[in-house]
Write a protein that holds these residues in place. Structure first.
Motif, mmCIF file in Angstrom:
data_model
loop_
_atom_site.group_PDB
_atom_site.id
_atom_site.type_symbol
_atom_site.label_atom_id
_atom_site.label_comp_id
_atom_site.label_asym_id
_atom_site.label_seq_id
_atom_site.Cartn_x
_atom_site.Cartn_y
_atom_site.Cartn_z
ATOM 1 N N TRP A 20 -55.174 -38.381 39.044
ATOM 2 C CA TRP A 20 -55.929 -37.124 39.043
ATOM 3 C C TRP A 20 -55.015 -35.950 39.407
ATOM 4 N N SER A 21 -54.142 -36.151 40.374
ATOM 5 C CA SER A 21 -53.238 -35.091 40.814
ATOM 6 C C SER A 21 -52.245 -34.712 39.727
ATOM 7 N N SER B 83 -50.466 -30.691 35.845
ATOM 8 C CA SER B 83 -50.202 -30.274 34.463
ATOM 9 C C SER B 83 -51.037 -29.052 34.111
ATOM 10 N N ARG B 84 -52.303 -29.029 34.537
ATOM 11 C CA ARG B 84 -53.166 -27.875 34.270
ATOM 12 C C ARG B 84 -52.594 -26.610 34.907
ATOM 13 N N ILE B 85 -52.135 -26.741 36.148
ATOM 14 C CA ILE B 85 -51.619 -25.581 36.877
ATOM 15 C C ILE B 85 -50.335 -25.060 36.229
ATOM 16 N N LEU B 86 -49.475 -25.978 35.785
ATOM 17 C CA LEU B 86 -48.224 -25.577 35.137
ATOM 18 C C LEU B 86 -48.490 -24.907 33.791
ATOM 19 N N VAL B 87 -49.456 -25.443 33.038
ATOM 20 C CA VAL B 87 -49.813 -24.840 31.748
ATOM 21 C C VAL B 87 -50.380 -23.442 31.968
ATOM 22 N N ASP B 88 -51.243 -23.295 32.978
ATOM 23 C CA ASP B 88 -51.815 -21.988 33.311
ATOM 24 C C ASP B 88 -50.708 -20.986 33.638
ATOM 25 N N TYR B 89 -49.714 -21.416 34.403
ATOM 26 C CA TYR B 89 -48.618 -20.530 34.792
ATOM 27 C C TYR B 89 -47.805 -20.096 33.573
ATOM 28 N N MET B 90 -47.487 -21.044 32.698
ATOM 29 C CA MET B 90 -46.688 -20.717 31.518
ATOM 30 C C MET B 90 -47.453 -19.797 30.559
ATOM 31 N N LEU B 91 -48.756 -20.022 30.439
ATOM 32 C CA LEU B 91 -49.560 -19.156 29.574
ATOM 33 C C LEU B 91 -49.595 -17.733 30.104
ATOM 34 N N ARG B 92 -49.675 -17.575 31.422
ATOM 35 C CA ARG B 92 -49.689 -16.243 32.017
ATOM 36 C C ARG B 92 -48.347 -15.536 31.839
ATOM 37 N N LYS B 93 -47.290 -16.304 31.682
ATOM 38 C CA LYS B 93 -45.962 -15.733 31.481
ATOM 39 C C LYS B 93 -45.681 -15.430 30.014
ATOM 40 N N GLY B 94 -46.665 -15.642 29.155
ATOM 41 C CA GLY B 94 -46.516 -15.283 27.754
ATOM 42 C C GLY B 94 -45.935 -16.364 26.871
ATOM 43 N N ALA C 108 -49.389 -29.767 27.476
ATOM 44 C CA ALA C 108 -50.789 -30.203 27.446
ATOM 45 C C ALA C 108 -50.938 -31.488 26.638
ATOM 46 N N ALA C 109 -50.246 -31.556 25.513
ATOM 47 C CA ALA C 109 -50.341 -32.748 24.665
ATOM 48 C C ALA C 109 -49.677 -33.945 25.337
ATOM 49 N N ASP C 110 -48.496 -33.729 25.928
ATOM 50 C CA ASP C 110 -47.772 -34.827 26.578
ATOM 51 C C ASP C 110 -48.472 -35.322 27.830
ATOM 52 N N SER C 111 -49.262 -34.454 28.450
ATOM 53 C CA SER C 111 -49.944 -34.830 29.698
ATOM 54 C C SER C 111 -51.330 -35.405 29.448
ATOM 55 N N HIS C 112 -51.703 -35.559 28.161
ATOM 56 C CA HIS C 112 -53.001 -36.133 27.782
ATOM 57 C C HIS C 112 -54.167 -35.313 28.315
ATOM 58 N N ILE C 113 -53.981 -33.968 28.347
ATOM 59 C CA ILE C 113 -55.112 -33.111 28.714
ATOM 60 C C ILE C 113 -55.569 -32.354 27.480
ATOM 61 N N GLU C 114 -55.301 -32.941 26.313
ATOM 62 C CA GLU C 114 -55.705 -32.333 25.056
ATOM 63 C C GLU C 114 -56.505 -33.345 24.247
ATOM 64 N N VAL C 115 -57.517 -32.875 23.533
ATOM 65 C CA VAL C 115 -58.263 -33.742 22.623
ATOM 66 C C VAL C 115 -57.530 -33.751 21.291
ATOM 67 N N ASP D 256 -58.866 -29.436 26.332
ATOM 68 C CA ASP D 256 -59.970 -29.696 27.239
ATOM 69 C C ASP D 256 -59.867 -28.920 28.541
ATOM 70 N N PHE D 257 -58.730 -29.080 29.225
ATOM 71 C CA PHE D 257 -58.599 -28.581 30.587
ATOM 72 C C PHE D 257 -57.774 -27.306 30.699
ATOM 73 N N VAL D 258 -57.314 -26.768 29.599
ATOM 74 C CA VAL D 258 -56.556 -25.514 29.614
ATOM 75 C C VAL D 258 -57.122 -24.582 28.552
ATOM 76 N N ASP D 259 -56.870 -23.289 28.718
ATOM 77 C CA ASP D 259 -57.496 -22.286 27.854
ATOM 78 C C ASP D 259 -56.439 -21.539 27.049
ATOM 79 N N ILE D 260 -55.767 -22.276 26.186
ATOM 80 C CA ILE D 260 -54.685 -21.693 25.397
ATOM 81 C C ILE D 260 -55.222 -20.612 24.453
#
Length: 402
Positions: free
Chosen positions: A118-119, A124-135, A144-151, A158-162
């Motif tokens: 779970w951690s 992975s969600r937090i890192l994706v969020d950070y990178m998205l905010r950095k453009g 997201a795909a490598d961390s299996h948080i994508e459908v 699923d868990f990120v808002d790209i």
């Protein structure tokens, strides 16, 4: 206190946007469909009334009007089907995210495999969020795909808002190109929500359009623009409108402070920041990246007053390292420690009964391990890192921790 026990409320406190974002998107899609249905049904009703009025005298025109009405209803059906698909996406995403958070409440130990899994997903969600905010765009999607948080089948996250950040990036890029059109369209799509937030973004955009017209010395169009788009804000922004009207008498190269500030190109960056803040507030996103907030939660438990004093910095303390994490902890309160913990400034290791502190003749204190290791390499001589003075290790006196 048992470190294996979990504080679920603390762990989930930063995850509120995870559920709020798709919920806000669902509400927005519902309002859009509602407005579309009301608009189309009003038009259909008008067409039917017109057809009934012509039914007796002009049956051909009546039939044509009915056909047009049917065509319009079929278009409405297709549009509603698209909106339904979008709503299903947000409902499904919300359900999956709630299940992900609920999984945390069923984990009782930090040592379990379930907590580790779970951690990793959360990290992975937090890192994706950070990178998205950095453009960034490619790296977050890959992570997201490598961390299996994508459908994978539908290529939906699923868990990120790209998609949300991609739209935001397009609007911000347009503002940096000095175009207000994309941001004004976004304001129109979210007009009711922005009004509830008492946002002034739309006024700022219209004012900037006016400023650009004045800068180009297109004064007749600038006046027309002000009458159409600025005067409706006179109840709340009369002072800004009056000042804007005064710009007509000044050159873009004016030295007058008030008008020089209005002509300043830095206003475009201010508009970008205002849009970003309103966009985050509209979607219940935090202004700070989740990565910063998560790190600050841990840094606050380590910060002491000595962390920012060069002579007492610890090489193993992240707060003491101003170049990496120290700046994140600058505004955080110091941690409350009931028992003091003495750390060696040479090795960064804790001084205790197994590694007692030794006091040099100049009053500086270091761990016995550090001084003995230094003495072995220098024929019994030890050099104080703080003052540069050299002593024999036998001159060091043992100190006792009270």
């Amino acid at each position: 206190m048992d470190s294996s026990k979990l504080n679920h409320e603390g762990l989930l406190a930063l995850d509120q946007p995870l559920v709020k974002v798709p919920l806000e998107q669902l509400k927005r899609a519902f309002r859009s469909s509602q407005k579309h249905v009301e608009k189309e049904m009003a038009a259909v009703s008008a067409q039917l009334e017109s057809a009934l009025a012509k039914a007796a005298a002009k049956p051909d025109e009546a039939c044509s009007a009915i056909d047009a009405t049917l065509s319009r209803l079929q278009g409405l059906k297709r549009k509603l089907a698209e909106i339904k698909t979008e709503e299903d996406l947000y409902v499904g995403r919300t359900k999956l995210r709630l299940e992900h958070l609920a999984e945390m409440t069923r984990i009782s130990s930090a040592d379990s495999e379930a907590f580790t899994r779970w951690s990793k997903t959360r990290l992975s969600r937090i890192l994706v969020d950070y990178m998205l905010r950095k453009g960034l765009s490619t790296s977050p999607a890959k992570l997201a795909a490598d961390s299996h948080i994508e459908v994978a089948p539908a290529h939906r996250l699923d868990f990120v808002d790209i998609e949300l950040f991609a739209q935001s990036r397009r609007i911000e890029d347009a503002l940096r190109r000095r175009s207000c059109a994309e941001c004004l369209q976004w304001c129109s799509e979210n007009k009711s929500s922005l009004k509830k937030m008492k946002s002034t973004l739309e006024f700022s955009l219209r004012l900037q359009e006016y400023i650009e017209l004045v800068r180009a010395r297109n004064l007749p169009q600038a006046i027309s623009h002000a009458r159409k788009f600025l005067t409706p804000w006179s109840d709340t922004h009369m002072r800004e409108i009056q000042q804007a009207m005064g710009m007509l008498a000044f050159s873009p190269k004016t030295a007058c402070g008030a008008y020089k500030a209005l002509f300043d190109d830095g206003r475009w960056e201010m508009l970008t920041e205002q849009f970003r803040a309103d966009n985050y507030a509209l979607n219940s996103l935090t202004l700070q990246p989740l990565l910063h907030m998560t790190l600050q939660a841990g840094l606050s438990s380590l910060k002491t007053r000595t962390c920012y004093q060069p002579p007492t910095r610890n090489i193993n303390c992240p707060v003491c390292d101003a170049d990496t994490f120290g700046y994140l902890a600058e505004k955080l309160p110091c941690a409350h420690h009931v028992n003091s913990c003495i750390v060696c400034r040479i090795t960064g290791r804790i001084m205790d009964a197994d590694n007692p502190p030794l006091v040099l003749p100049n009053g500086q204190v270091y761990s016995s391990w550090a001084l003995q290791d230094m003495a072995l390499r220098n024929n019994g001589a030890v050099t104080c890192p703080a003052t540069g003075s050299t002593f024999h290790v036998s001159e060091a006196r043992k100190a006792f921790i009270m």
